[in-house]
Design a protein around this motif. Sequence first.
Motif, PDB file in Angstrom:
ATOM      1  N   PRO A  36       0.799  -1.229   0.000  1.00 33.88           N
ATOM      2  CA  PRO A  36       0.000   0.000   0.000  1.00 33.88           C
ATOM      3  C   PRO A  36       0.826   1.272   0.000  1.00 33.88           C
ATOM      4  O   PRO A  36       0.474   2.230  -0.644  1.00 33.88           O
ATOM      5  CB  PRO A  36      -0.834  -0.131   1.280  1.00 33.88           C
ATOM      6  N   ALA A  37       1.943   1.282   0.711  1.00 36.39           N
ATOM      7  CA  ALA A  37       2.745   2.503   0.803  1.00 36.39           C
ATOM      8  C   ALA A  37       3.260   2.937  -0.547  1.00 36.39           C
ATOM      9  O   ALA A  37       3.433   4.112  -0.810  1.00 36.39           O
ATOM     10  CB  ALA A  37       3.907   2.282   1.767  1.00 36.39           C
ATOM     11  N   ALA A  38       3.508   1.962  -1.433  1.00 38.87           N
ATOM     12  CA  ALA A  38       4.062   2.293  -2.737  1.00 38.87           C
ATOM     13  C   ALA A  38       2.995   2.680  -3.738  1.00 38.87           C
ATOM     14  O   ALA A  38       3.295   3.196  -4.792  1.00 38.87           O
ATOM     15  CB  ALA A  38       4.863   1.110  -3.281  1.00 38.87           C
ATOM     16  N   SER A  39       1.731   2.400  -3.433  1.00 31.83           N
ATOM     17  CA  SER A  39       0.685   2.690  -4.391  1.00 31.83           C
ATOM     18  C   SER A  39      -0.279   3.759  -3.890  1.00 31.83           C
ATOM     19  O   SER A  39      -1.369   3.904  -4.395  1.00 31.83           O
ATOM     20  CB  SER A  39      -0.100   1.413  -4.709  1.00 31.83           C
ATOM     21  N   GLU A 361      -9.737  -0.308  -6.232  1.00 32.70           N
ATOM     22  CA  GLU A 361      -8.869  -0.689  -5.133  1.00 32.70           C
ATOM     23  C   GLU A 361      -7.521  -0.004  -5.321  1.00 32.70           C
ATOM     24  O   GLU A 361      -7.071   0.228  -6.440  1.00 32.70           O
ATOM     25  CB  GLU A 361      -8.713  -2.212  -5.072  1.00 32.70           C
ATOM     26  N   LYS A 362      -6.859   0.302  -4.217  1.00 35.93           N
ATOM     27  CA  LYS A 362      -5.709   1.196  -4.280  1.00 35.93           C
ATOM     28  C   LYS A 362      -4.379   0.499  -4.522  1.00 35.93           C
ATOM     29  O   LYS A 362      -3.383   1.155  -4.776  1.00 35.93           O
ATOM     30  CB  LYS A 362      -5.621   2.022  -2.986  1.00 35.93           C
ATOM     31  N   GLY A 405     -18.525  -5.324  -8.900  1.00 39.39           N
ATOM     32  CA  GLY A 405     -17.684  -5.655  -7.763  1.00 39.39           C
ATOM     33  C   GLY A 405     -16.262  -6.032  -8.104  1.00 39.39           C
ATOM     34  O   GLY A 405     -15.575  -6.671  -7.305  1.00 39.39           O
ATOM     35  N   TRP A 406     -15.777  -5.628  -9.286  1.00 41.15           N
ATOM     36  CA  TRP A 406     -14.385  -5.906  -9.658  1.00 41.15           C
ATOM     37  C   TRP A 406     -13.477  -4.876  -8.995  1.00 41.15           C
ATOM     38  O   TRP A 406     -13.916  -3.790  -8.601  1.00 41.15           O
ATOM     39  CB  TRP A 406     -14.211  -5.861 -11.167  1.00 41.15           C
ATOM     40  N   ARG A 407     -12.190  -5.174  -8.926  1.00 39.44           N
ATOM     41  CA  ARG A 407     -11.263  -4.267  -8.266  1.00 39.44           C
ATOM     42  C   ARG A 407     -10.949  -3.047  -9.128  1.00 39.44           C
ATOM     43  O   ARG A 407     -10.543  -1.999  -8.621  1.00 39.44           O
ATOM     44  CB  ARG A 407      -9.965  -4.986  -7.865  1.00 39.44           C
ATOM     45  N   GLY A 424      -6.007   0.752 -19.687  1.00 41.50           N
ATOM     46  CA  GLY A 424      -7.126   0.171 -18.970  1.00 41.50           C
ATOM     47  C   GLY A 424      -6.834   0.055 -17.488  1.00 41.50           C
ATOM     48  O   GLY A 424      -6.739   1.053 -16.786  1.00 41.50           O
ATOM     49  N   ARG A 425      -6.669  -1.182 -17.007  1.00 38.78           N
ATOM     50  CA  ARG A 425      -6.446  -1.408 -15.579  1.00 38.78           C
ATOM     51  C   ARG A 425      -5.183  -0.690 -15.119  1.00 38.78           C
ATOM     52  O   ARG A 425      -4.159  -0.698 -15.809  1.00 38.78           O
ATOM     53  CB  ARG A 425      -6.356  -2.903 -15.296  1.00 38.78           C
ATOM     54  N   ALA A 426      -5.251  -0.086 -13.934  1.00 44.06           N
ATOM     55  CA  ALA A 426      -4.148   0.719 -13.418  1.00 44.06           C
ATOM     56  C   ALA A 426      -2.965  -0.150 -13.011  1.00 44.06           C
ATOM     57  O   ALA A 426      -3.119  -1.310 -12.650  1.00 44.06           O
ATOM     58  CB  ALA A 426      -4.625   1.542 -12.216  1.00 44.06           C
ATOM     59  N   GLY A 427      -1.790   0.460 -13.047  1.00 46.42           N
ATOM     60  CA  GLY A 427      -0.576  -0.210 -12.623  1.00 46.42           C
ATOM     61  C   GLY A 427       0.611   0.067 -13.512  1.00 46.42           C
ATOM     62  O   GLY A 427       1.741  -0.284 -13.156  1.00 46.42           O
ATOM     63  N   GLY A 428       0.402   0.704 -14.663  1.00 47.99           N
ATOM     64  CA  GLY A 428       1.517   1.029 -15.548  1.00 47.99           C
ATOM     65  C   GLY A 428       1.380   0.331 -16.886  1.00 47.99           C
ATOM     66  O   GLY A 428       1.308  -0.903 -16.938  1.00 47.99           O
ATOM     67  N   VAL A 429       1.365   1.087 -17.979  1.00 48.82           N
ATOM     68  CA  VAL A 429       1.145   0.488 -19.297  1.00 48.82           C
ATOM     69  C   VAL A 429       2.280  -0.434 -19.714  1.00 48.82           C
ATOM     70  O   VAL A 429       2.086  -1.345 -20.518  1.00 48.82           O
ATOM     71  CB  VAL A 429       0.935   1.570 -20.383  1.00 48.82           C
TER      72      VAL A 429
END
Length: 540
Positions: A36-39, A361-362, A405-407, A424-429
């Motif tokens: 969590p701290a990194a995101s 979700e984070k 209810g998806w993240r 699309g989904r977060a996290g880096g292309v």
Amino acid sequence: MRASLASSIAVTCAAVLALPVSSAAPAAAEVLVQPPAASALPPAPDLPGSTQSLPLGPLGPSSRAGGSGEQGLPRRDVKPFSLVGVVWDDPRAPLHGTVQVRTRATGTDTWSEWQDVETHNDEHGADPDSAEGTSRALRGSTAPLWVGDSDGVEIRVRAEAGGTGGAPPLPAGLRLELVDPGEGPETQTDTEPVLETEPGTGTEVEQVAEASPPQTRTAPAPAAPAGATAAVAPADATSAAVAPEAPLPPAPTPAPAATVPATTLAAPLTAPPLSGLLAGLGAINAQLTPYAAPWLPALSKEATEAIASYLPPFLPRTPASGAEAQEPAKTPVQAAAAPYIGPRPAIVTRKGWGADESIREKTFVYTNTIKAAFVHHSATGNNYTCAQAPSVLRSIYRYHVLSSGWRDFGYNFAIDKCGNIYEGRAGGVDKPVLGAHTLGFNTSTMGIAVLGTFSTTAPPAASVTAVARLTAWKLGLHGINPKGSVTLTSGGGNLYAKGTKVKFNAIAGHRDGFATDCPGSLLYGKLGTARTSAASYQGR
């Protein structure tokens, strides 16, 4: 020359490296979750958008004791919305029947004809045994359907005709979800549009692939937040980035300070100074750019390969250790793959299409690599313009997260009918983000949704070209030949039992891994063309 090289790619490096860092904690199998701290996110803007959730009631006689054979709502006035879907309580309960809606255009008395809503949608979800796939927040759901600006609705859900035992009951807790995407991010009206807004006039993507090397536009770099260093402060955030399309018209000459000249990058690079520059830029922008850059500009093949050769491989970190792990040297496979990376296409980021980061979700969830790309159609219908595509994405996003209810948004990337590519989904292309798109085969893959329904409608050439360009780049980062095949292990589904090893094309259709119509017969028929073109873009 070396000094010139460092300055000429500084801005582009920021755009390439500035998506969320890959720090993650090892978890079960290949799934890795960022601590969590990194995101942690900066304060989310107050983005518009809303969802109306209306319970359905009986419309006809009960099919049997288990429930009504037809449920729905008669015509009624509602608050404005643009996308519809139906959800129910138990995600494991199938909806055996049909769902049809009629809508009224906002401010008029004009009602549409009955439109079918795709009822089979669970095969687009998370793997059965994953944390997302077993979440208590999950609901059963249909595919969403884009209907445009509307303020009236009528719906009927009918159980399929049964045999001697009668029709199976409809799932419990049926609700109609009406999604209003709200207004998108503000843009200046006196600048070139960020998106291509008309489908291209090209015919087949094969014609595009014949041009070697493929043309690539450069664009002014996206704006950095206040406080960023001068080395990474690019042009105004609302400057235009236009996704390349077939055939590609001549691009305007961009400002010299924001370009990456191919002739400059073709020169030999000196590793120590450049690697230090990249590391510094990545550290500065890792937490800033996802929330400041509305788009990532296209890069030439030379620029993509030059920068990719200095990118560290994806490396999970163990948060319990409290220290950064040493990044290993590139493996022989990674080193050999460097010349076969397609040029990075222009990508509209989540910031660009107006994703509300407060609803997902984070943390970010990763898989170790990307071996294959599964191509889907969104089944949202073809009644949208390219200018509306960001609104379609915001609506699907809300439907995936708040209704189903998806993240997060299920697919890793989306492509509209004009060939614009969206994060699309977060996290880096450029990271191996774990999606929820191909039930049983989300691990080590990426999901690409072409917005539309292509069972009986042919996909635009621009969309197929965008699939080829995107996969040429993203698969290339992981050393994958788009014309090759890979072996994946099933996480469970209706075609392959859990644990079954299955051989797929590196660019596959959803129906290859699950018994489904997706991505539609006419889009599926174009995947061979996409494989050939993607390999050509990689220089194979």
